[in-house]
Motif scaffolding. Sequence first.
Motif, PDB file in Angstrom:
ATOM      1  N   UNK A   9      67.640  27.766  74.894  1.00  0.00           N
ATOM      2  CA  UNK A   9      68.250  26.779  73.998  1.00  0.00           C
ATOM      3  C   UNK A   9      69.662  27.198  73.603  1.00  0.00           C
ATOM      4  N   UNK A  10      69.838  28.477  73.286  1.00  0.00           N
ATOM      5  CA  UNK A  10      71.164  28.961  72.907  1.00  0.00           C
ATOM      6  C   UNK A  10      72.146  28.882  74.067  1.00  0.00           C
ATOM      7  N   UNK A  11      71.666  29.177  75.276  1.00  0.00           N
ATOM      8  CA  UNK A  11      72.516  29.083  76.465  1.00  0.00           C
ATOM      9  C   UNK A  11      73.088  27.678  76.598  1.00  0.00           C
ATOM     10  N   UNK A  12      72.232  26.662  76.458  1.00  0.00           N
ATOM     11  CA  UNK A  12      72.701  25.288  76.625  1.00  0.00           C
ATOM     12  C   UNK A  12      73.428  24.761  75.399  1.00  0.00           C
ATOM     13  N   UNK A  13      73.165  25.337  74.240  1.00  0.00           N
ATOM     14  CA  UNK A  13      73.999  24.989  73.088  1.00  0.00           C
ATOM     15  C   UNK A  13      75.444  25.399  73.345  1.00  0.00           C
ATOM     16  N   UNK A  14      75.632  26.558  74.004  1.00  0.00           N
ATOM     17  CA  UNK A  14      76.970  27.056  74.322  1.00  0.00           C
ATOM     18  C   UNK A  14      77.590  26.271  75.475  1.00  0.00           C
ATOM     19  N   UNK A  54      68.507  17.206  79.064  1.00  0.00           N
ATOM     20  CA  UNK A  54      69.838  17.586  78.602  1.00  0.00           C
ATOM     21  C   UNK A  54      70.518  16.506  77.791  1.00  0.00           C
ATOM     22  N   UNK A  55      71.801  16.254  78.068  1.00  0.00           N
ATOM     23  CA  UNK A  55      72.541  15.248  77.302  1.00  0.00           C
ATOM     24  C   UNK A  55      72.248  13.814  77.719  1.00  0.00           C
ATOM     25  N   UNK A  56      71.327  13.627  78.668  1.00  0.00           N
ATOM     26  CA  UNK A  56      70.859  12.280  78.971  1.00  0.00           C
ATOM     27  C   UNK A  56      71.575  11.544  80.079  1.00  0.00           C
ATOM     28  N   UNK A  57      72.207  12.256  81.005  1.00  0.00           N
ATOM     29  CA  UNK A  57      72.913  11.555  82.091  1.00  0.00           C
ATOM     30  C   UNK A  57      71.964  10.661  82.888  1.00  0.00           C
ATOM     31  N   UNK A  58      70.811  11.198  83.250  1.00  0.00           N
ATOM     32  CA  UNK A  58      69.839  10.383  83.976  1.00  0.00           C
ATOM     33  C   UNK A  58      69.159   9.386  83.048  1.00  0.00           C
ATOM     34  N   UNK A  59      68.844   9.821  81.838  1.00  0.00           N
ATOM     35  CA  UNK A  59      68.144   8.941  80.899  1.00  0.00           C
ATOM     36  C   UNK A  59      68.956   7.681  80.621  1.00  0.00           C
ATOM     37  N   UNK A  60      70.248   7.823  80.357  1.00  0.00           N
ATOM     38  CA  UNK A  60      71.078   6.654  80.059  1.00  0.00           C
ATOM     39  C   UNK A  60      71.291   5.804  81.307  1.00  0.00           C
ATOM     40  N   UNK A  61      71.441   6.447  82.471  1.00  0.00           N
ATOM     41  CA  UNK A  61      71.593   5.680  83.711  1.00  0.00           C
ATOM     42  C   UNK A  61      70.356   4.834  83.977  1.00  0.00           C
ATOM     43  N   UNK A  62      69.187   5.376  83.706  1.00  0.00           N
ATOM     44  CA  UNK A  62      67.941   4.621  83.906  1.00  0.00           C
ATOM     45  C   UNK A  62      67.775   3.540  82.837  1.00  0.00           C
ATOM     46  N   UNK A  63      68.217   3.824  81.615  1.00  0.00           N
ATOM     47  CA  UNK A  63      68.198   2.794  80.577  1.00  0.00           C
ATOM     48  C   UNK A  63      69.110   1.633  80.956  1.00  0.00           C
ATOM     49  N   UNK A  75      67.303  22.082  73.893  1.00  0.00           N
ATOM     50  CA  UNK A  75      68.543  22.438  73.211  1.00  0.00           C
ATOM     51  C   UNK A  75      68.948  21.399  72.168  1.00  0.00           C
ATOM     52  N   UNK A  76      69.004  21.779  70.886  1.00  0.00           N
ATOM     53  CA  UNK A  76      69.502  20.843  69.871  1.00  0.00           C
ATOM     54  C   UNK A  76      70.925  20.379  70.158  1.00  0.00           C
ATOM     55  N   UNK A  77      71.747  21.270  70.729  1.00  0.00           N
ATOM     56  CA  UNK A  77      73.122  20.889  71.043  1.00  0.00           C
ATOM     57  C   UNK A  77      73.202  19.782  72.070  1.00  0.00           C
ATOM     58  N   UNK A  78      72.357  19.836  73.075  1.00  0.00           N
ATOM     59  CA  UNK A  78      72.368  18.792  74.097  1.00  0.00           C
ATOM     60  C   UNK A  78      71.819  17.479  73.558  1.00  0.00           C
ATOM     61  N   UNK A  79      70.817  17.565  72.706  1.00  0.00           N
ATOM     62  CA  UNK A  79      70.296  16.336  72.092  1.00  0.00           C
ATOM     63  C   UNK A  79      71.344  15.721  71.170  1.00  0.00           C
ATOM     64  N   UNK A  80      72.153  16.538  70.519  1.00  0.00           N
ATOM     65  CA  UNK A  80      73.246  16.009  69.703  1.00  0.00           C
ATOM     66  C   UNK A  80      74.246  15.246  70.554  1.00  0.00           C
ATOM     67  N   UNK A  81      74.536  15.776  71.753  1.00  0.00           N
ATOM     68  CA  UNK A  81      75.443  15.066  72.661  1.00  0.00           C
ATOM     69  C   UNK A  81      74.833  13.734  73.096  1.00  0.00           C
ATOM     70  N   UNK A  82      73.549  13.735  73.382  1.00  0.00           N
ATOM     71  CA  UNK A  82      72.877  12.490  73.752  1.00  0.00           C
ATOM     72  C   UNK A  82      72.872  11.505  72.582  1.00  0.00           C
ATOM     73  N   UNK A  83      72.669  12.012  71.379  1.00  0.00           N
ATOM     74  CA  UNK A  83      72.673  11.137  70.208  1.00  0.00           C
ATOM     75  C   UNK A  83      74.054  10.527  69.991  1.00  0.00           C
ATOM     76  N   UNK A  84      75.099  11.293  70.277  1.00  0.00           N
ATOM     77  CA  UNK A  84      76.461  10.761  70.151  1.00  0.00           C
ATOM     78  C   UNK A  84      76.669   9.595  71.114  1.00  0.00           C
ATOM     79  N   UNK A  85      76.156   9.716  72.329  1.00  0.00           N
ATOM     80  CA  UNK A  85      76.249   8.610  73.296  1.00  0.00           C
ATOM     81  C   UNK A  85      75.419   7.422  72.827  1.00  0.00           C
ATOM     82  N   UNK A  86      74.234   7.695  72.294  1.00  0.00           N
ATOM     83  CA  UNK A  86      73.381   6.627  71.767  1.00  0.00           C
ATOM     84  C   UNK A  86      74.101   5.890  70.635  1.00  0.00           C
TER      85      UNK A  86
END
Length: 283
Positions: A9-14, A54-63, A75-86
């Motif tokens: 999680x920390x790795x992907x937060x960075x 991760x940040x939802x590249x596939x998730x948003x493309x499928x949506x 990773x909370x950091x990656x979910x934050x990036x996805x939430x920003x896109x949402x």
Amino acid sequence: MPTPATDIANLYNILGSNELSRLDTHPVELLVTLRTISEAIPPAPQRIADVGGGPGKYAFALADQGHLVDLVDLSPGLIQLAQAEQDKRKATGKENLLQSLSVGNALDPTILHHGTYDAVLLLGPLYHLVDKSERVNAVANAVRLAKPNGVLFVAFVSIAAHLRDIAIREPGRLIADKEFYAKYLQDGRYEKFKPGVGNAHSFHTQVGDVKSFFADNFADTLELIELRSQEGILGGSLDATLSKSQPQVLQAWADLMYEKYSTGEEYLGCADHLIAVLKKRSL
């Protein structure tokens, strides 16, 4: 020893910003994978769980295709990036939003509702689960999420990808770390401390080992439909220059890779990433 979830999680937060842009610079991987998913499931709307997305590249493309997607990542950091896109999509009135976004572990059987998904994506977690028992557990959890006859998409990193990388960037490591690489080539465990990011735990595999992994552990629950190279023959970042091409040129290359160069045994070794497409058996 189990993989420390906090380290990953920390790795992907960075590395969040890099993860957000990675598929922009490897567009063939993105397009081949999306076509692989689209060809294997019925038309939208389908219920899809993107576990470790991760940040939802596939998730948003499928949506955007009309699917109903739940995104989970460690990773909370990656979910934050996805939430920003949402949030950006909501602010602009865009209708194709994710159904939910949450922090969660692929090893946790309670992350989402069992037996409710037409498709389950497991495109990242197995990269970092260095113990086989963890990989079995993650796939078993994905199986529980899927409906009978639901489709799973499970991705792996190829050992060849890492070898190509060090041959290009640091060829002397093969000798300097001789003992490490002798073991790595046997078990695929890459566990090292990287300055600036901390402990890097990852698992890489061979083509034949992917097939035996499912045959040995999931013969009664999953049918392997296909194993595909996500880059075709353009692994080793050979697709990077295509990110600067016109959309029709990029699409033509992605179609060529998908149709001619992504499933043959002679091409799978060219992959950086391998995607297994599996159907959950009806009991």
